[in-house]
Design an enzyme around this catalytic site. Structure first.
Site, PDB file in Angstrom:
ATOM      1  N   THR A  72       0.785  -0.962  -0.172  1.00  0.00           N
ATOM      2  CA  THR A  72       0.023  -0.071  -0.019  1.00  0.00           C
ATOM      3  C   THR A  72       0.740   1.221   0.133  1.00  0.00           C
ATOM      4  OG1 THR A  72      -1.328  -0.473   1.392  1.00  0.00           O
ATOM      5  CG2 THR A  72      -2.144   1.447   1.258  1.00  0.00           C
ATOM      6  N   THR A 108      -1.978   2.190   6.592  1.00  0.00           N
ATOM      7  CA  THR A 108      -0.778   0.711   5.924  1.00  0.00           C
ATOM      8  C   THR A 108      -1.307  -0.159   6.403  1.00  0.00           C
ATOM      9  OG1 THR A 108       0.546  -0.240   4.567  1.00  0.00           O
ATOM     10  CG2 THR A 108       1.524   1.337   6.216  1.00  0.00           C
ATOM     11  N   GLY A 109      -1.928  -1.598   6.418  1.00  0.00           N
ATOM     12  CA  GLY A 109      -1.405  -2.512   7.504  1.00  0.00           C
ATOM     13  C   GLY A 109      -2.454  -3.377   6.785  1.00  0.00           C
ATOM     14  N   GLY A 114     -10.018  -3.800   1.765  1.00  0.00           N
ATOM     15  CA  GLY A 114      -9.476  -3.275   3.109  1.00  0.00           C
ATOM     16  C   GLY A 114      -9.544  -2.294   3.441  1.00  0.00           C
ATOM     17  N   ASP A 115      -8.664  -1.596   4.087  1.00  0.00           N
ATOM     18  CA  ASP A 115      -9.343  -0.244   4.703  1.00  0.00           C
ATOM     19  C   ASP A 115      -9.310   0.869   3.564  1.00  0.00           C
ATOM     20  OD1 ASP A 115      -6.609  -1.534   5.008  1.00  0.00           O
ATOM     21  OD2 ASP A 115      -6.496   0.901   5.966  1.00  0.00           O
ATOM     22  N   ARG A 147     -12.654  -8.860  -1.528  1.00  0.00           N
ATOM     23  CA  ARG A 147     -12.483  -8.358  -0.184  1.00  0.00           C
ATOM     24  C   ARG A 147     -12.064  -7.088  -0.446  1.00  0.00           C
ATOM     25  NH1 ARG A 147      -7.154  -6.488   1.711  1.00  0.00           N
ATOM     26  NH2 ARG A 147      -7.251  -6.359   4.068  1.00  0.00           N
ATOM     27  N   GLY A 174      -6.090  -4.246   6.564  1.00  0.00           N
ATOM     28  CA  GLY A 174      -7.368  -3.622   6.513  1.00  0.00           C
ATOM     29  C   GLY A 174      -8.604  -3.803   8.378  1.00  0.00           C
TER      30      GLY A 174
END
Lengths: 135, 181
Positions: free
Chosen positions: A1, A52-53, A31-32, A29, A55
């Site tokens: 990300t 970033t991580g 994520g954030d 799917r 999500g």
């Protein structure tokens, strides 16, 4: 990300995040990163954040907006707000990752709770800072 | 009275000195420096924070080093599904796209959603229909391929399929390097 946050000479903040998501993801799917408030947020009254991580955790704890809300309503500084969410709320829940933050005055903070985060920053009149590891 | 400023990230995770050799570390730092410099130059010239963050992100999207656009990780089916979002702090207007497969710069499309649509998030086929209407150029999904990400996919699938746990639990056991870039 990847992501970026900035404050311009007019005092306006902006945030942007772009990602390929997670390896081997299925079922459409996401994520954030595309979730406004979880992975990206900007409000001239507080700060701009890109995350970033992992999500799913950033979605559950609406991490990006939470940091800005703490600044806005608790009147805490960018470091206090960022650290409370990344090293407190997120880590306590088992979520890993980090954020970059620039506040409405141009202060930068880049907390993360993983071994490393590719990151860089530059504030008016200062030098470019590029880093990868915790230390 | 504040200062203008910019910060960028290229992903977090299990990144240690043991995982990166000197050449790789230098490559990452050089690309980060290029991206931050591009954004800073826009701000120094009086440009907007919106233009600065988009410029910085697009440099990283074009690099195979990072998990975005070129260099994106693979889905289970061996494709790339890209997400991006953009928000401006003066108006609280935002735009986002999810699961697009043929857009060279997803962050550019996210900004287009913010500026040219009444919606905040568009996904999948619909997002690409909107992109087509706006005159975006389409690229083959294979343009985002990289060998190291393909190997990560094979490793992750092998670990999931070898596990005796249900898929979701098996997936949770994967190292963080599979969970995000």
């Amino acid at each position: 990300t990847v992501g970026a946050v900035a404050r311009d000479k007019q005092g306006n903040l902006a945030a942007a995040t772009s990602t390929g998501g997670m390896t081997a993801k299925r079922y459409g799917r996401i994520g954030d990163s595309p979730i406004i408030g979880a992975g990206t947020w900007a409000d001239n009254e507080s700060c701009a954040v890109s995350a970033t991580g992992h999500g799913e955790y950033f979605i559950r704890y609406h991490v990006a907006a939470d940091i800005c809300s703490r600044m806005k309503y608790q009147q805490v500084d960018v470091k206090t707000a960022g650290d409370a969410v990344i090293h407190g709320v997120l880590k306590d829940a088992g979520g890993t990752g980090g954020v970059i933050i620039v506040d409405h005055k141009g202060n930068v903070h880049m907390p993360f709770n993983t071994e490393g985060m590719y990151r860089a920053s530059r504030v008016e009149g200062g030098e470019t800072e590029v880093a990868i590891y915790q230390d | 009275q504040g200062k203008f400023a910019i910060a960028i990230h290229g992903g977090a995770g299990t990144i240690t000195r043991a995982n990166l050799n000197d050449e790789q570390e230098a490559a990452y730092k050089a690309k980060l420096d290029e991206a931050i410099s591009a954004g800073y130059a826009i701000l120094a010239d009086g440009g907007s924070s919106s233009d600065a963050v988009i410029a910085a992100v697009q440099i990283m999207e074009k690099s195979p080093l990072f998990n975005a656009a070129k260099g994106a990780v693979y889905t289970w089916e061996g494709e790339h599904e890209l997400d991006a979002s953009f928000m401006r702090g003066d108006t609280l207007e935002a735009g986002a796209v999810a699961g697009v497969k043929r857009i060279a710069s997803p962050i550019a499309l996210a900004r287009e959603v913010q500026e040219k649509s009444v919606h905040v998030m568009l996904s999948g086929v619909g997002a690409e229909q909107f992109a087509e209407q706006q005159g975006f150029e389409f690229v083959d999904n294979k343009m985002f391929d990289t060998d190291h990400r393909y190997q990560q996919l094979q490793d992750a699938k092998a670990k999931i399929m070898e596990s005796e746990q249900p898929e979701q639990q098996a997936w949770q056991q994967l190292d963080t390097k599979y969970k995000y870039g």
